[in-house]
Design an enzyme around this catalytic site. Structure first.
Site, PDB file in Angstrom:
ATOM      1  N   HIS A 143       0.884  -1.202  -0.091  1.00  0.00           N
ATOM      2  CA  HIS A 143       0.046  -0.096   0.099  1.00  0.00           C
ATOM      3  C   HIS A 143       0.831   1.136   0.070  1.00  0.00           C
ATOM      4  O   HIS A 143       1.942   1.202   0.549  1.00  0.00           O
ATOM      5  CB  HIS A 143      -0.883  -0.057   1.133  1.00  0.00           C
ATOM      6  CG  HIS A 143      -0.253   0.297   2.468  1.00  0.00           C
ATOM      7  ND1 HIS A 143      -0.134  -0.718   3.624  1.00  0.00           N
ATOM      8  CD2 HIS A 143       0.249   1.540   3.168  1.00  0.00           C
ATOM      9  CE1 HIS A 143       0.431  -0.073   4.681  1.00  0.00           C
ATOM     10  NE2 HIS A 143       0.376   1.137   4.509  1.00  0.00           N
ATOM     11  N   GLU A 148      -5.094   1.045   1.194  1.00  0.00           N
ATOM     12  CA  GLU A 148      -4.806  -0.537   1.511  1.00  0.00           C
ATOM     13  C   GLU A 148      -5.073  -1.303   0.204  1.00  0.00           C
ATOM     14  O   GLU A 148      -5.913  -1.058  -0.632  1.00  0.00           O
ATOM     15  CB  GLU A 148      -5.805  -0.736   2.468  1.00  0.00           C
ATOM     16  CG  GLU A 148      -5.403  -0.145   3.959  1.00  0.00           C
ATOM     17  CD  GLU A 148      -4.527  -0.681   4.809  1.00  0.00           C
ATOM     18  OE1 GLU A 148      -3.419  -1.198   4.264  1.00  0.00           O
ATOM     19  OE2 GLU A 148      -4.254  -0.429   6.162  1.00  0.00           O
TER      20      GLU A 148
END
Length: 261
Positions: A143, A148
Site C-alpha cells: 500500500h 490499502e
C-alpha cells in the site's frame, strides 16, 4: 519507472535526499512560485528526513519557499497526541528546518466534517499548483499512503478503514498494542498521488520484498496499490539489496545496468 538499488537503507536515504535537494534547487522556488512537496510519515522516511535536516543546516537546501502536503493522518488523534502525524512531522522534520508553519499542510483527523476536510485538502493541493514531487514509503502489503489493498486506483483523499495487518505493523508506535492504533485514517488517494508530477518511493528491507516484486514485475492492480506507478510518467522507487530478494535476477541486473554510472 526507475528502480534505484542501493546497498542498504542508509545509502538509499542519502540518494533520495540528494535527489530531492537537486530537484528543489533546480526549480528555483520563490514566494510567487513555490515548490510543492508531498511527504510521508512512518519509519521509512526517517533517514531521509535526517539527511534533509543536515543539508538544510549546511545551507545546501532551503525550505523557505516550499509548501508541503502530508499523505495521511489518523482519525481521532489531535495534534498534541504524540502519535499523530502532525506531531511526527513536527518532531522529525519541521521544527529542525526553515519552513514557515503556515506552508505545512496535514489532514485534520479531528475535523467535525471528515468528508469535507478531505474535499478541502484536494482543493488546497490544486490551489497550491499541484504536487511537484510526492515522496512516499510502501507498506508490506504494497500500500501507498493508507490506500490499502483493494483501494481504487482513481481514489481521492478520503476516510479509509485500516486493515488488521497495517494496525499490527503500526502498533510499534502504540506500545506494541494494535488495539491502540486508530481503526480509520484520512488519506490522499491513489489518484491524488498519480497527479503529482513526480513520485519517489523508498522501500527497504526483506519484509518489503514481496510487495516490491509485485509492484515492479506484476500487473497493475488495486490489490497492490503501489503497482499504479507503472502507469506514472515519472516514478522512481529506491530500495536496498534486501528488498530485491523476491525480484527475478534478470530484473535486478537490468535496473542496475541502466543506472550504472
Amino acid at each position: 519507472m526507475r528502480l534505484i538499488i542501493k546497498e542498504n537503507y542508509g545509502s538509499a536515504c542519502l540518494w533520495v535526499s540528494e535527489y530531492i535537494t537537486g530537484r528543489i534547487n533546480a526549480f528555483r522556488a520563490s514566494a510567487q512560485r513555490p515548490f510543492v512537496l508531498g511527504l510521508p510519515t512512518g519509519s521509512s522516511p526517517l533517514g531521509i528526513y535526517r539527511e534533509l535536516i543536515s543539508l538544510n543546516k549546511m545551507g545546501k537546501l532551503s525550505f523557505e519557499h516550499i509548501i508541503t502536503f502530508n499523505m495521511d493522518e489518523y482519525v481521532g488523534l489531535d495534534a498534541a497526541h504524540p502519535q499523530s502525524y502532525k506531531a511526527f512531522m513536527r518532531e522529525n522534520l519541521f521544527k529542525h528546518i526553515d519552513i514557515p508553519e503556515a506552508q505545512t499542510n496535514i489532514l485534520n483527523g479531528m475535523a467535525a466534517d471528515l468528508a469535507g476536510e478531505c474535499d478541502n485538502y484536494e482543493k488546497k493541493i490544486i490551489e497550491a499548483g499541484g504536487i511537484e514531487l510526492f515522496l512516499g514509503g510502501m507498506g508490506e502489503d504494497g500500500h501507498i499512503a493508507f490506500n490499502e489493498p483493494g483501494s481504487s486506483l482513481t481514489s481521492r483523499t478520503r476516510i479509509k478503514t485500516l486493515t488488521k495487518e497495517t494496525r499490527e505493523v503500526n502498533s510499534r508506535f502504540f506500545e506494541g498494542d494494535p488495539a491502540k492504533v486508530p481503526a480509520t485514517a484520512l488519506t490522499v488517494g491513489v489518484g491524488t498521488i498519480m497527479e503529482a508530477r513526480e513520485v519517489v518511493i523508498i522501500a527497504c528491507g526483506r519484509r518489503k520484498a514481496r510487495a516490491l516484486a509485485a509492484a515492479v514485475e506484476g500487473c497493475v492492480t488495486h490489490l497492490w496499490t503501489l503497482s499504479c506507478l507503472q502507469m506514472h510518467p515519472k516514478a522512481i522507487i529506491v530500495c536496498d539489496e534486501d528488498a530485491t530478494d523476491e525480484l527475478k535476477v534478470g530484473t535486478v541486473r537490468y535496473f542496475k545496468d541502466i543506472e550504472r554510472e
